[in-house]
Design an enzyme around this catalytic site. Sequence first.
Site, short mmCIF file in Angstrom:
data_model
loop_
_atom_site.label_atom_id
_atom_site.label_comp_id
_atom_site.label_asym_id
_atom_site.label_seq_id
_atom_site.Cartn_x
_atom_site.Cartn_y
_atom_site.Cartn_z
N ASP A 142 -10.85 1.90 -3.35
CA ASP A 142 -11.40 1.62 -2.02
C ASP A 142 -12.92 1.65 -2.05
O ASP A 142 -13.56 1.34 -1.04
CB ASP A 142 -10.89 2.65 -1.01
CG ASP A 142 -9.57 2.22 -0.40
OD1 ASP A 142 -9.16 1.07 -0.62
OD2 ASP A 142 -8.95 3.04 0.32
N ASP B 165 0.83 -1.21 0.00
CA ASP B 165 0.00 0.00 0.00
C ASP B 165 0.87 1.26 0.00
O ASP B 165 2.08 1.22 0.29
CB ASP B 165 -0.89 -0.04 1.25
CG ASP B 165 -2.23 0.65 1.06
OD1 ASP B 165 -2.36 1.45 0.13
OD2 ASP B 165 -3.14 0.40 1.88
C1 DGJ Z 1 -5.92 1.72 1.94
C2 DGJ Z 1 -6.29 0.54 1.09
O1 DGJ Z 1 -6.78 0.96 -0.14
C3 DGJ Z 1 -7.28 -0.33 1.84
O2 DGJ Z 1 -7.66 -1.40 1.03
C4 DGJ Z 1 -6.64 -0.81 3.11
O3 DGJ Z 1 -5.57 -1.66 2.83
C5 DGJ Z 1 -6.19 0.38 3.94
N1 DGJ Z 1 -5.36 1.27 3.19
C6 DGJ Z 1 -5.46 -0.08 5.16
O4 DGJ Z 1 -4.94 0.95 5.88
#
Ligand code: DGJ
Length: 719
Positions: A517, A452
């Site tokens: 997301d 991430d």
């Molecule tokens: C952002 C990501 O897009 C989510 O899927 C998740 O992994 C969160 N970060 C976790 O902090």
Amino acid sequence: MTKLSAEFLTLHGRRSSLVLELAPGEAPLWRHWGARLPDGIDPGAALRDTRALPSFALDQDLPLTVAPVFGTGWFGQSALLAHREGRDFAQGWTGCTVEWTAPGRALTLHLTDAVARLRLDLSIALDADSDVLVLRSTLHNDGDTALDLQWLAAGTLPLPGRCDAVRSFAGQHVHEFLPQTDPLTRSLWRKESRRGRTSHDCFPGAVVTTPGATAQTGRVFGAHLAWSGNHQQTIEWLHDGQYQWQFGEWLAPGEGRLAPGASLTTPELVASCSDEGLDGLATNFHAELRRRLDWPGGAMRPRPVHLNTWEGVYFDVHPGPVKEMATAAAALGIERFVLDDGWFHGRHHDRAALGDWWPDAHKFPDGLSGLIAHVNALGMEFGLWVEPEMVSPDSELFRAHPDWALQIAGRPLLTARNQLVLDIARPEASDYLFEKIAALLAAHPIRYLKWDLNRDLAPAGLGDGRAGYRAQVLAAYALMARLRAAFPEVEIESCSGGGGRIDFGVLRHAHRVWTSDCIDALSRVEMQRGFLQFFPPEIMGAHVGTAPAHTTGRTQAMAFRAAVALAGHFGVELDPRQLSTEDADELRGWIALHKRLRDRLHHGRVWRGEAGDGLHWQFHADADTADGVLIVLRTRPSDHRQPPALRLPMLDVAARYRVRELRPAGSPRREGRHHTAPFFDAQDSAEGVTLAGAWLAEVGLPMLRAPAETAFIARIERV
Ligand code: DGJ
């Protein structure tokens, strides 16, 4: 006698060609990039012999070259902007040699500027099968003083003057791939991103269309910069009526300073054109990406269905409940269990702990072994979330090494999501990350990292006060490459607050991307459609989330959520312990259906269509449409009492096709439909219905009236 001929360089793909004209003492001139021309084609005359000088212009004709430069007669966008302490502000190529690296398919042009003491190596390759053109530039400073390079295009492409629109993507977190269409005019069209990552709001790519081009027909051009940092593209009208299209990395002040003897290499510019509309172009990009992906074992295996813990439990990660989640996930047919954020030292919320990459001793007193063994015993692989490039001010790492954060002395540290960016171009910082992550991968059978990156870069100052955007991207790639070399069986997912780092650059190292997301199925329809313009479905993270969706509050039926995710790298993002028995049964059925179809969905071509009246469709089939899966999504109620038939223009008009409705095992027939008719009953039987390809292509497949937010899925096979 006037000499009309010149020397030409020609590259041919299957359906496209590129022709350059060698011009002594300058860079080769662009003569053609577009439709496939016959082998041995010759433009018949040197370009300048076909043009008269316009009034009140320079007495030299300066047409578009592969590397137009500023200050010596070219007044358009320059492929290069540079100076030495204010001098050598103008460039001009004085020599060019051609090196064929693959005869007829790839070459490198070695351009020299004897006055400014520069050399540019421009590599150009046209893939014979995919029609994808890859350009890349390296500038060498051959002078004995430093060169300040402000801009270096990866490549400059010509576009015919009949192009009339450019389709790009805007967006934001939870709404990636927001389509935007602008007309092409005599005004400069420019897109820039300075966020230090690929970005949610400015995808480094676009598609240029000619009048009348559709999803399946017409000439279109596409280009994408394979880079996960700052970027810039421009399309500029030129006085001979064509356009030039430039792409490159946007360099922050000072980032392009080249010491004597130093060089700078741009990211790759990946481009293609097609006369089969947007889908033909998408096919070319999919082929190129598939060629590049570096799979463990050398080939993609069927994409394992995921359970990702994030929206199920967020930071509330404890071994007991997580093991229960894993047990419930395995019962659904899940194949890979990914433990998202919240597992490491002190990580109970998003205000602390990034950088401390070892299991939290309170949550996991015995480490991750017990959980991973449990997951493996259930027959699932284990994956783990990390965000290596970040550090929380409240972390042991930051307390020990506050100087490791990107920063500018005298300026405030700017947090985003309460975190700072680590300067991973520092060898000691990237060594630290490598050691911490390698220790986890060496100690456990972890087969997947969800990698991430949850913020933009600002201020991106290196330890010596210089800008570090470019260094950061190269260091991230290097860290990924180092981990992959040490643990070649580990796949990587590129996530960046959803889809903030989706590009061909990171996909040299990664194998999946987290598209957004936002898992709301309705929102995903448009995003996934945009995504598929450049990227193939098998790398598109597509999950079934909860109802209501966490990011929008909207509620959709399980069948619609699953149907929207069906074609991607399928996953589930909820707490499976919370599912009702009915929902769990239904989801199990969809997972089984996905497994049955994934080999078809994840190879071959994708056609996308909008039929109007709220109908969106996708057809995944082999190139000659002998066998395909049709997914039709109704996003809103029909405006018609009898919905119009759905035309499938890609089908072979000389063939006949059997159409069989696909439903997850055990799901009620014609679920959610109020009315039916004999055709649809027959379509829903084992034999299906057989129709002429010409009928389906021209008149269409009858559509049953269905409520909003429902899907229809069918296997369509040539008989
Ligand atoms: C952002 C990501 O897009 C989510 O899927 C998740 O992994 C969160 N970060 C976790 O902090």
